[in-house]
Design an enzyme around this catalytic site. Structure first.
Site, PDB file in Angstrom:
ATOM      1  N   GLU A   1      -6.003 -15.125   6.495  1.00  0.00           N
ATOM      2  CA  GLU A   1      -4.602 -15.485   6.260  1.00  0.00           C
ATOM      3  C   GLU A   1      -4.064 -16.401   7.361  1.00  0.00           C
ATOM      4  O   GLU A   1      -3.069 -17.103   7.161  1.00  0.00           O
ATOM      5  CB  GLU A   1      -3.741 -14.215   6.179  1.00  0.00           C
ATOM      6  CG  GLU A   1      -4.025 -13.331   4.982  1.00  0.00           C
ATOM      7  CD  GLU A   1      -3.554 -13.948   3.673  1.00  0.00           C
ATOM      8  OE1 GLU A   1      -2.696 -14.847   3.710  1.00  0.00           O
ATOM      9  OE2 GLU A   1      -4.059 -13.532   2.624  1.00  0.00           O
TER      10      GLU A   1
ATOM     11  N   ARG B   1      -6.735 -16.783 -10.282  1.00  0.00           N
ATOM     12  CA  ARG B   1      -7.156 -15.972  -9.141  1.00  0.00           C
ATOM     13  C   ARG B   1      -8.228 -14.970  -9.569  1.00  0.00           C
ATOM     14  O   ARG B   1      -8.158 -14.400 -10.668  1.00  0.00           O
ATOM     15  CB  ARG B   1      -5.967 -15.235  -8.515  1.00  0.00           C
ATOM     16  CG  ARG B   1      -4.900 -16.152  -7.977  1.00  0.00           C
ATOM     17  CD  ARG B   1      -3.974 -15.450  -7.009  1.00  0.00           C
ATOM     18  NE  ARG B   1      -4.659 -15.113  -5.755  1.00  0.00           N
ATOM     19  CZ  ARG B   1      -4.046 -14.541  -4.710  1.00  0.00           C
ATOM     20  NH1 ARG B   1      -2.761 -14.252  -4.777  1.00  0.00           N
ATOM     21  NH2 ARG B   1      -4.722 -14.267  -3.614  1.00  0.00           N
TER      22      ARG B   1
ATOM     23  N   ARG C   1       0.827  -1.201   0.000  1.00  0.00           N
ATOM     24  CA  ARG C   1       0.000   0.000   0.000  1.00  0.00           C
ATOM     25  C   ARG C   1       0.866   1.257   0.000  1.00  0.00           C
ATOM     26  O   ARG C   1       0.571   2.236  -0.699  1.00  0.00           O
ATOM     27  CB  ARG C   1      -0.932  -0.015   1.212  1.00  0.00           C
ATOM     28  CG  ARG C   1      -2.084  -1.009   1.091  1.00  0.00           C
ATOM     29  CD  ARG C   1      -2.744  -1.276   2.442  1.00  0.00           C
ATOM     30  NE  ARG C   1      -3.927  -2.108   2.321  1.00  0.00           N
ATOM     31  CZ  ARG C   1      -3.912  -3.427   2.126  1.00  0.00           C
ATOM     32  NH1 ARG C   1      -2.755  -4.076   2.048  1.00  0.00           N
ATOM     33  NH2 ARG C   1      -5.037  -4.110   2.026  1.00  0.00           N
TER      34      ARG C   1
ATOM     35  N   SER D   1     -11.123  -8.531  -0.388  1.00  0.00           N
ATOM     36  CA  SER D   1     -11.156  -7.122   0.003  1.00  0.00           C
ATOM     37  C   SER D   1     -10.198  -6.288  -0.842  1.00  0.00           C
ATOM     38  O   SER D   1     -10.323  -5.061  -0.904  1.00  0.00           O
ATOM     39  CB  SER D   1     -10.786  -6.976   1.477  1.00  0.00           C
ATOM     40  OG  SER D   1      -9.437  -7.366   1.705  1.00  0.00           O
TER      41      SER D   1
END
EC number: 2.5.1.19
Length: 399
Positions: free
Chosen positions: A286, A96, A4, A143
């Site tokens: 995770e 994916r 990020r 997300s």
């Protein structure tokens, strides 16, 4: 957090530095992708990366590897490039989920040629601008669809409003991290309405980022304390964090551990006895592989649920965990959204990792107490923690 910070730094109005960034395959692919579009990203110093934003340009090619962050955070900013940007990666990357993000970008004017599955290989035909506006998306598979749009949204002419319609968005702590980091560089983010996120258009400031230790990467080391009755400390943990520290504390407490935050870091202590648990892990998915490994070593059955979306991660993690735990002797029932694990005496075997770093972590935890467990490929841990084999060995040796 490193991924990020890299994206936000590349669209900021001035230079940024990342202190103590995570150097791993995923973050190196992100750095390379930003460079390919024209950003200056210096990663020569392991402890200090420097990003100087420049206008994005094509043609460029982005290798996404198997990194969800690269394949979902970079296409929105590729729309800002002046030219085509192509994306492809490892074979599993083509499986994916990416379609909802592609359709959302198309709805705000970004021209994209995607594969028949709606993902990579694909080309984003950047026009140098993205109108932005409101998008409706089903982000129940990841997300990261929402985060990718939000991270780029301030650079869109109208900003971005993301409305989620569908089953709950998983991994809520990651969305809070995205919003928190956007605000830290001056982004105007409104996430007060459930399932709606809005970012106003505007300039973002360059800054210095201090990257936190990674809680997901630390999970197998904390699990080691539980199964051995030992103690593990993750040095340098901050007093406040967007990561799901409190949730991890609760889960490890239920399974027989104790978590404390002290001046030296985050410490987990075990008793050598592991208890089973019944938990919805949708917000911390995770952790599922490591918790499944603990569940296979517990003194009572466990039910791990709410993680249907991890079937679309590096591998189908639900199916892979069921298959490999059964091969070790565990009694496992696979459901659509999770696993029921009834412990039995386990035996050694070769544990297949399916190119998935989290599967390797799970096998390493079990191997601490079950003789003869072998990983077919520990190198896959380089995806997020290249030092994993060395760190694990030094921990076990007590050095």
């Amino acid at each position: 957090m490193t991924a990020r910070a890299l994206v936000l730094s590349a669209i900021a109005d001035g230079p940024s530095t990342l202190r103590r960034p995570l150097r791993a395959r995923d973050t190196e692919l992100m750095s390379a992708g930003l460079r390919a579009m024209g950003s200056h990203v210096s990663t020569l110093d392991d402890d200090r990366w420097v990003v100087r934003p420049r206008p994005f340009a094509g043609p460029a090619h982005i290798d996404v590897g198997l990194a969800g962050t690269v394949m979902r955070f970079v296409p929105p900013i590729a729309g800002l490039a002046s030219g085509p940007v192509t994306f492809d990666g490892d074979p599993r990357a083509r499986l994916r989920p990416l379609g909802p993000l592609v359709e959302a970008l198309r709805s705000i004017g970004v021209r994209i040629d995607a594969s028949q599955t709606g993902g990579v290989p694909m080309t984003v035909h950047g026009s140098g601008r993205v109108a932005g506006g409101e998008v409706v998306i089903d982000a129940s598979a990841s997300s990261q669809f929402v985060s990718g749009l939000l991270l780029a949204g301030a650079a869109f002419e109208q900003g971005i409003v993301v409305r989620h319609v569908g089953p709950p968005v998983p991994s809520a702590p990651h969305l809070r991290m995205t919003a928190q980091m956007l605000r830290a560089v001056g982004g105007a983010v409104d996430d007060t309405t459930p399932d709606v996120w809005a970012v106003q258009p505007g300039k973002l400031s360059g800054r210095e980022w201090l990257i936190e230790p990674d809680l997901s990467g630390a999970a197998p080391f904390f699990a080691a304390a539980l199964v051995t009755g030992g103690q593990v400390t993750l040095l340098g943990w901050p007093r406040s964090s967007a990561q799901a520290v409190d949730r991890l504390r609760g889960l490890l407490d239920q399974m027989g551990g104790a978590v404390t935050l002290g001046t030296d870091g985050l410490t987990v202590r075990g008793t050598g006895t592991v208890h089973g648990l019944d938990a919805d892990l949708s917000d911390v998915s995770e952790l599922t592989p490591v918790l499944a490994a603990l569940a296979a070593l517990a003194d009572s059955p466990s039910r791990l649920r709410g993680v249907a979306h991890i079937r679309g991660h590096e591998t189908d993690r639900v199916a892979a965990l069921a298959r490999e735990l059964k091969a070790l002797g565990a009694d496992v029932t696979e459901s659509h959204d999770g696993l029921e694990i009834r412990p039995r005496p386990l035996r050694g075997a070769v544990f297949q990792t399916y190119d998935d770093h989290r599967l390797a972590h799970a096998a390493a935890v079990i191997g601490l107490t079950v003789p003869g467990v072998e990983l077919n490929d520990v190198a896959c841990t380089s995806k997020t923690l290249p030092e994993f084999p060395a760190l694990w060995s030094s921990m076990v040796a007590g050095v």
